[in-house]
Enzyme design. Structure first.
Site, PDB file in Angstrom:
ATOM      1  CG  ASP A   1      -2.136   0.856   1.030  1.00  0.00           C
ATOM      2  OD1 ASP A   1      -2.475   1.173  -0.127  1.00  0.00           O
ATOM      3  OD2 ASP A   1      -2.758   1.225   2.037  1.00  0.00           O
TER       4      ASP A   1
ATOM      5  CG  HIS B   1      -4.898  10.422   3.047  1.00  0.00           C
ATOM      6  ND1 HIS B   1      -5.932  10.299   3.950  1.00  0.00           N
ATOM      7  CD2 HIS B   1      -3.969   9.500   3.415  1.00  0.00           C
ATOM      8  CE1 HIS B   1      -5.640   9.325   4.818  1.00  0.00           C
ATOM      9  NE2 HIS B   1      -4.466   8.830   4.510  1.00  0.00           N
TER      10      HIS B   1
ATOM     11  CD  GLU C   1      -6.515   4.796   4.811  1.00  0.00           C
ATOM     12  OE1 GLU C   1      -5.815   4.051   4.101  1.00  0.00           O
ATOM     13  OE2 GLU C   1      -6.054   5.529   5.709  1.00  0.00           O
TER      14      GLU C   1
ATOM     15  CD  GLU D   1      -5.505   2.822  -0.111  1.00  0.00           C
ATOM     16  OE1 GLU D   1      -4.756   2.142  -0.849  1.00  0.00           O
ATOM     17  OE2 GLU D   1      -5.309   2.976   1.115  1.00  0.00           O
TER      18      GLU D   1
ATOM     19  CG  ASP E   1      -5.767   0.388   3.662  1.00  0.00           C
ATOM     20  OD1 ASP E   1      -5.713  -0.776   4.097  1.00  0.00           O
ATOM     21  OD2 ASP E   1      -4.952   1.276   3.973  1.00  0.00           O
TER      22      ASP E   1
ATOM     23  NE  ARG F   1      -8.258   6.350   9.774  1.00  0.00           N
ATOM     24  CZ  ARG F   1      -7.526   6.200   8.674  1.00  0.00           C
ATOM     25  NH1 ARG F   1      -6.248   5.856   8.729  1.00  0.00           N
ATOM     26  NH2 ARG F   1      -8.075   6.390   7.496  1.00  0.00           N
TER      27      ARG F   1
ATOM     28  CD  GLN G   1      -3.289   4.179  10.920  1.00  0.00           C
ATOM     29  OE1 GLN G   1      -4.503   4.115  10.719  1.00  0.00           O
ATOM     30  NE2 GLN G   1      -2.466   4.702  10.042  1.00  0.00           N
TER      31      GLN G   1
ATOM     32  CE  LYS H   1      -3.698   1.816   7.343  1.00  0.00           C
ATOM     33  NZ  LYS H   1      -4.441   2.756   6.491  1.00  0.00           N
TER      34      LYS H   1
ATOM     35  CB  THR I   1      -7.648  -4.854   2.127  1.00  0.00           C
ATOM     36  OG1 THR I   1      -6.716  -4.599   3.176  1.00  0.00           O
ATOM     37  CG2 THR I   1      -7.480  -3.836   1.015  1.00  0.00           C
TER      38      THR I   1
ATOM     39  CD  GLU J   1      -8.164  12.492   4.293  1.00  0.00           C
ATOM     40  OE1 GLU J   1      -7.952  13.255   3.348  1.00  0.00           O
ATOM     41  OE2 GLU J   1      -8.261  11.248   4.146  1.00  0.00           O
TER      42      GLU J   1
END
Lengths: 435, 435
Positions: free
Chosen positions: A135, A142, A207, A209, A241, A245, A248, A261, A265, A382
């Site tokens: 990734d 971002h 996420e 992507e 993805d 948080r 993480q 993560k 996915t 975000e």
């Protein structure tokens, strides 16, 4: 290297009526995937309108010859790795042959039509055995927005504009669209707490992507030069993805994201080929004034001229409440693949620059592709500014992060004047409660 | 769960004379691997002394029955993933059967002896198709020493004693012992430089690790509980996690090591089974006073009682000059697997705690296992203190980091009073110049 041919002809229509004007799968797209019709064994197929064409049956029916036949033979098993290994030439020959078979004018319709399945009757699998999943982090909006949450004055780290930042991801938990995601358990530590606790993630995020399917790959010790790297793009998909948080934030120092993560996915199951995407290649947007030029091993005039993709991306959210009120999915964000700071060719050249071998069927995520505005956030981190400003839905519900029963839907479409639009199909999954 | 049986009997000897007193492969070891005799196709084998027994031929010769036969059938292809998937029971049955066949007293020697190959005539491959490779960071002396280079007052990050820190590694570039390593090219930035440059790594390093071969794995969404996690250890190997420190320093923020590691990882080719290692299990060393207890999902009395391994580890270096003078390899470090802060079971339970699925044949690195002293450094980064204090060799040569032509050799041995010592065989590779 990016060629248009008669498969891109906007006047081309198919005798598969649902393909004509189809938002995702007109005859100009012809993506490859692995599907099970009914309860049958997985096999290669091509999406056409609301149907799927059984590639193995086409091959066994003697409907292909030459390079197209050889390419279809490489896809005879229950994954597309063999086809991806062949590279662009055979893939293009197969695409041309399939376009001919499915075109309005085809005299072979009577032999092909029985080999179509209704897509809604089929199960879609991962298109390839993923050797390694990597990734990247090339969405500069971002990276800047996330960086601001931690370092308001200096959001981008000094390496960002030199190094296409990436990390190894988990291949075993990559799932095709439609499989529910179980909220992960994990360690997290609240800022005010002395010690961490273990439990369901409270800050589950998506996420937005793109995924890149690699083929044919390179030998260990033999880097892929930047000018050849574009030829390694077999095709693209949508990629979510999923990210926890809170896990993480506590785990990621010093070796990067891991359990935040690796629980899941999700990818859209169709490989939208480099050939189908050819009309939608664009010049790499110019680097902002003052940014350094890419180092030589990442710098190629051809890549700058047509290395980027013009792909409109959208994230939609439904909640149990929205669904029970039969309200439409809430559009969380719209973005575009052009907001990538590095091209896919730059990612692949960088990835192999140390001699690392890429293999057919490797999956490369781009990283979250946010756009410049607050309506173009590729993650809730975000959009809610780290959970501070909730999103309001039509039901009056609020979301800082994802809740159980929420479903995230990614979509992607390519449009260009003078060409027929194509799409990626859907990448969706609902959140199931933690164990 | 850790049982000793007659295969561990120290009085047991083999009619394969070289096995008796062999430093690595006495009859008490019986590791599994994949080998090619001469130019023949890869197949499963067992190391015994200086020979390799052809498991496929043993099976085809009708020399196995019951669970042992079923286990050998699972190893009939060119990798051991099927065998690893079966778990400990069938593996133990096969081990017992092989021990019987190779024992001094075996009446079947005439039928078995023709199925042996001289190990020196064979090529050794990776023992399994690696689905995912994960690398941990559980060597606390390494983590502390490396942390000190960056943060002298606060070497260990706050999460270290709560989280078995790990990251995803690159599976495609894991190599069996003996394959030369090409010095990687990459970006690095000198502290005094304004901008990075691209070129051969100038700070190439080794890392002394153990590798864990996983079997049978778990389903996505179903964590492996700590008390069951030990049963997932199919076996161990030596692992050299080659590292380009200059590339690593520049690239690793914020997502962790990537190209600094992905150019190559070398493993010893034999799976030293959990059964062979059973006599060498020890209690987890007590945590230093003041350290937090592991959270509940990582805390198990059985694991504390016998979850650690007593494995002596050594790193040796030869250089072109040492070899040309026919001088012995220079011993760079001696360490022991007991210096791991977390047990393998804790790593596996943590890895799957978020629901991530482990698959048979996954490879888990422990991270660099340094001991407490300066003669027990599992990497040159530590031994030379970031390149400041070179190592002096008998030739007068100095090493801060590895030079072209250097060969790094890892060794591992288990010794315990009342038992026959076993070893891991060798994990070695020479450094080839950059492209």
């Amino acid at each position: 290297m990016i060629e248009l041919d008669q498969t891109h002809d906007p006047k081309l229509t198919s005798w598969v009526a649902s393909a004509n004007g189809h938002a995702d799968f007109p005859i100009q797209n012809l993506p490859f995937g692995i599907f099970s019709p009914g309860g049958a064994t997985p096999r290669a197929g091509i999406a056409i309108g609301d149907a799927i064409l059984d590639l193995r049956a086409i091959l066994d029916g003697g409907l292909l010859s030459g390079a197209a036949e050889r390419a279809a033979k490489a896809a005879r098993g229950n994954d597309l790795n063999g086809l991806l290994a062949l590279g662009a030439g055979p893939r293009r020959a197969l695409r041309q042959a399939l376009s001919n078979l499915l075109a309005e004018a085809s005299s072979l319709r009577p032999r092909v039509e029985p080999l179509l399945y209704k897509a809604s009757d089929c199960l879609l699998h991962l298109p390839a055995r993923i050797g390694d999943y990597t990734d990247f982090y090339v969405g500069i909006h971002h990276a800047t927005a996330v960086g601001k949450l931690f370092r308001p004055d200096n959001p981008l780290l000094p390496n960002y504009k030199y190094v296409p930042i990436g990390y190894h991801g988990r291949a075993s938990s990559v799932l095709p669209s439609g499989i529910a995601i179980q909220r992960p358990l994990g360690q997290s530590k609240r800022p005010e707490a002395e010690t961490p606790t273990f439990g369901p993630s409270a800050r589950l995020d998506y996420e937005l992507e793109l995924g890149v399917w690699v083929g044919p790959g390179n030998d260990l010790g033999t880097p892929i030069g930047i000018s050849a790297a574009g030829d390694q793009i077999a095709g693209l998909c949508l990629l979510n993805d999923w990210s926890a948080r809170d896990i993480q934030a506590w785990e990621y120092q010093p070796l990067g994201p891991f359990l935040a993560k690796s629980f899941a996915t999700t990818v859209s199951p169709w490989i939208i080929t480099a050939e189908a995407l050819a009309p939608f290649r664009i010049a790499q947007p110019p680097r902002p004034e003052g940014d350094p030029a890419p180092l030589a091993y990442l710098n190629d005039a051809g890549d700058q001229a047509q290395g980027a993709f013009d792909i409109e991306l959208e994230v939609l959210l439904t909640t149990a409440e929205l669904r029970s009120q039969e309200l439409a999915a809430h559009s969380l964000a719209r973005s575009n693949a052009r907001h990538m700071y590095w091209t896919v060719a730059q990612m692949l050249a960088h990835h192999s620059s140390n001699g690392c071998n890429l293999r057919p069927g490797d999956l490369i995520g781009t990283g979250t592709i946010s756009g410049p505005g607050q309506d173009a956030c590729g993650s809730l981190l975000e959009a809610s500014q780290g959970g501070k400003n909730p999103i309001r839905l039509e039901t009056g519900e609020e979301r800082r992060f994802l809740e159980d029963g929420d479903e995230v839907i990614l979509k992607g479409h390519c449009r260009r004047e003078g060409f027929v639009s194509i799409g990626f199909g859907v990448c969706r999954a609902v959140i199931r409660p933690a164990l």
